[in-house]
Design an enzyme around this catalytic site. Structure first.
Site, short mmCIF file in Angstrom:
data_model
loop_
_atom_site.label_atom_id
_atom_site.label_comp_id
_atom_site.label_asym_id
_atom_site.label_seq_id
_atom_site.Cartn_x
_atom_site.Cartn_y
_atom_site.Cartn_z
N LEU A 74 -30.07 83.21 43.66
CA LEU A 74 -28.64 83.22 43.95
C LEU A 74 -27.86 83.29 42.63
O LEU A 74 -27.94 82.36 41.82
CB LEU A 74 -28.24 81.98 44.75
CG LEU A 74 -28.92 81.85 46.12
CD1 LEU A 74 -28.60 80.50 46.75
CD2 LEU A 74 -28.50 82.99 47.05
N SER A 97 -26.16 84.05 34.95
CA SER A 97 -26.70 82.74 35.29
C SER A 97 -26.98 82.73 36.79
O SER A 97 -26.30 83.40 37.56
CB SER A 97 -25.73 81.61 34.93
OG SER A 97 -26.37 80.34 35.07
N SER A 98 -28.02 81.98 37.18
CA SER A 98 -28.40 81.99 38.59
C SER A 98 -29.22 80.77 38.94
O SER A 98 -29.70 80.03 38.07
CB SER A 98 -29.21 83.25 38.90
OG SER A 98 -30.46 83.21 38.23
N SER A 99 -29.38 80.58 40.24
CA SER A 99 -30.36 79.64 40.77
C SER A 99 -31.57 80.48 41.19
O SER A 99 -31.51 81.19 42.20
CB SER A 99 -29.78 78.87 41.97
OG SER A 99 -30.74 77.97 42.49
#
Length: 404
Positions: A74, A97-99
Site C-alpha cells: 500500500l 514510501s509504502s506499507s
C-alpha cells in the site's frame, strides 16, 4: 475504532498458508499489531495509470479495513512529500514510501532468526508496521529503526506510540546505520541498496546476521542474508527475490531527454550472441547489475510505434542500443565501457553453468569490495567489476573507492 482482531487472525492464517509465517512468536505479533493504524493519513491505490487517494476519514470503515488487511503493498507517499490527505482526485506520481506487502515483510523477519534479547537495527522505518511486529516479538527497547524522511519518521513514531511501543525511532541516513546503539545482533533493511554498506557490518556483532535487498532494478534484485565474521568480513548468499524502493541517497535518476542524441555516435555494431529480452527475466537482470554496475534498462518507441531498447550508464557515458532484425538482434555500443560485451559474457557463462536461479548466488563482503559467485570453485578476480566463468563457477567482484 473498529475492532480488527478477526482481520488480524485472518491475515496471519493467510500468511501461514502462503509459507511466509512459520513460528508462533511471529504469528502472535501479526495477530496483535493493527496494520490499519500504520496507514495514516491514508494510502494511494493504483487506478488506470494514476494513484487514487484513500483515507480512513473519507472511506467506509469496512472498505478501509479490507484495504488495510489486503495482501498488497500500500503506497503511502508519492514524490517524497505527497500524502493521500492532501489530494481528493487521482494523481500522477512516483511512490516513495509504502506499507510493503505483509508476506514479504513477515518472511523477511522470519529469516532474521531472532532470539529473545536480540538487538535489531531496522533500516527504513516506513509506516512502522514491521517495527511494531519486531517490538512485539523482542520488546521495544531491543529495536532501533532509522528513517531518512523526517515526515515519514514522525508519522511512524506516532503510530508506534499509539499501539504502545516507545522504541528507538531515528531520523537519518540508514546507510550509515546507528552507531550510538551498536553493536546489533541483527540488521534488516526494508529499502533497496546497491551494496551492503560496511557501516552495517561494523555495527553488527560477530555471528550476527544482516538481511538486505541488493540491486537497483525493481525486477532484478536479490535478498541477501550474510553473517558477520570475527575478522570484520561478512559472507552469505542470496536467499530469494525481493523488491523495495531504493534508498533515498542511492535513488537512480532515470535516463530522459533526446535518446537519439545519446546514441548518435557508436564505436561498434554487431549481432548479439544472446537476446537482450533476457533482461526481462529476474536472474539475467540481477547478473546485468553485477556485470555492468550503473547500467539502466530503457524502453522507448518511435513516432511510428517501433520499439526501442537500450542500456545506458550515465556515469560512464556509455550505451548499448538494440535493434531487432530477421536474424535476431543487433547491438550498437558507444562510450568507454562496452556495456553489452560485459553483460553478454556474464549471461553466456551463466547459461553454460546451467542457468541456476538467484538462490545459487553467494557473496563475500569486506571493507573494500563485494564478491559474488555461483558454484563452489574459488576464483581470484583480476579487475574490479569483473566476472570470470569456467563452467563450474562464476565470480564477480566490485571494488569500492569509498564505503559508508
Amino acid at each position: 475504532m473498529t475492532d480488527t482482531a478477526h482481520e488480524r487472525r485472518s491475515l496471519a492464517g493467510q500468511l501461514v498458508q502462503a509459507g511466509a509465517l512459520k513460528t508462533p512468536a511471529w504469528r502472535a505479533a501479526v495477530e496483535s499489531v493493527p496494520r490499519e493504524l500504520f496507514l495514516n493519513p491514508g494510502v494511494f491505490l493504483p487506478e488506470g495509470g494514476l494513484w487514487r487517494p484513500m483515507t480512513a476519514v473519507d472511506t467506509d470503515s469496512a472498505e478501509w479495513t479490507r484495504t488495510a488487511y489486503s495482501l498488497d503493498t500500500l503506497t503511502t507517499q508519492l514524490d517524497g512529500h505527497l500524502t493521500a490527505d492532501q489530494v481528493s482526485e487521482p494523481v500522477v506520481g512516483l511512490p516513495t514510501s509504502s506499507s510493503t506487502m505483509p508476506a514479504l515483510v513477515v518472511s523477511m523477519i522470519e529469516s532474521l532468526d531472532v532470539e529473545d534479547g536480540h538487538q535489531v537495527l531496522e533500516i527504513g522505518t516506513g509506516t512502522g508496521y514491521s517495527t511494531a511486529l519486531m517490538c512485539h516479538r523482542l520488546g521495544e527497547d531491543n529495536v532501533t529503526t532509522v528513517e531518512v524522511d523526517p515526515e515519514v519518521a514522525t508519522r511512524a513514531d506516532a503510530a508506534l506510540e499509539t499501539v504502545g511501543y516507545s522504541t528507538w525511532t531515528v531520523t537519518g541516513d540508514g546507510l550509515l546505520g546507528h552507531p550510538q546503539r551498536a553493536p546489533y545482533d541483527r540488521v534488516i533493511a526494508t529499502c533497496l541498496v546497491k551494496r551492503i554498506p560496511y557501516a552495517w557490518i561494523r555495527q553488527t556483532k560477530p555471528g550476527g546476521i544482516i538481511l538486505a535487498t541488493i540491486g537497483s532494478w525493481a525486477n532484478g534484485s536479490g535478498l541477501a542474508k550474510v553473517t558477520v565474521n570475527e575478522d570484520g568480513t561478512a559472507e552469505g548468499r542470496i536467499i530469494g527475490k525481493a523488491s523495495f524502493m531504493q534508498a533515498r541517497s542511492q535513488a537512480v535518476v532515470p535516463v530522459a531527454g533526446d535518446l537519439s542524441a545519446r546514441v548518435a555516435y557508436a564505436d561498434s555494431e554487431r549481432q548479439t550472441k544472446v537476446s537482450p529480452l533476457m533482461l526481462d527475466e529476474w536472474m539475467p537482470a540481477f547478473l546485468t547489475q553485477l556485470a555492468a554496475p550503473g547500467a539502466q534498462l530503457v524502453r522507448a518507441a518511435t513516432s511510428e510505434g517501433a520499439q526501442l531498447f537500450y542500456l545506458f550508464d550515465p556515469e560512464r557515458e556509455s550505451f548499448a542500443e538494440f535493434t531487432a532484425d530477421g536474424a535476431g538482434w543487433r547491438v550498437r555500443q558507444g562510450g568507454p565501457v562496452a556495456l553489452w560485451d560485459n553483460v553478454e559474457e556474464a549471461l553466456t557463462a551463466w547459461q553454460g553453468a546451467g542457468s541456476p536461479d538467484i538462490t545459487s548466488v553467494r557473496l563475500h563482503v569486506t571493507d573494500r569490495c563485494h564478491t559474488y559467485w555461483i558454484g563452489g570453485q574459488q576464483i581470484t578476480t583480476r579487475t574490479s567489476s569483473h566476472w570470470i566463468g569456467d563452467g563450474s563457477a562464476l565470480r564477480w567482484q566490485h571494488r569500492l573507492v569509498a564505503h559508508p
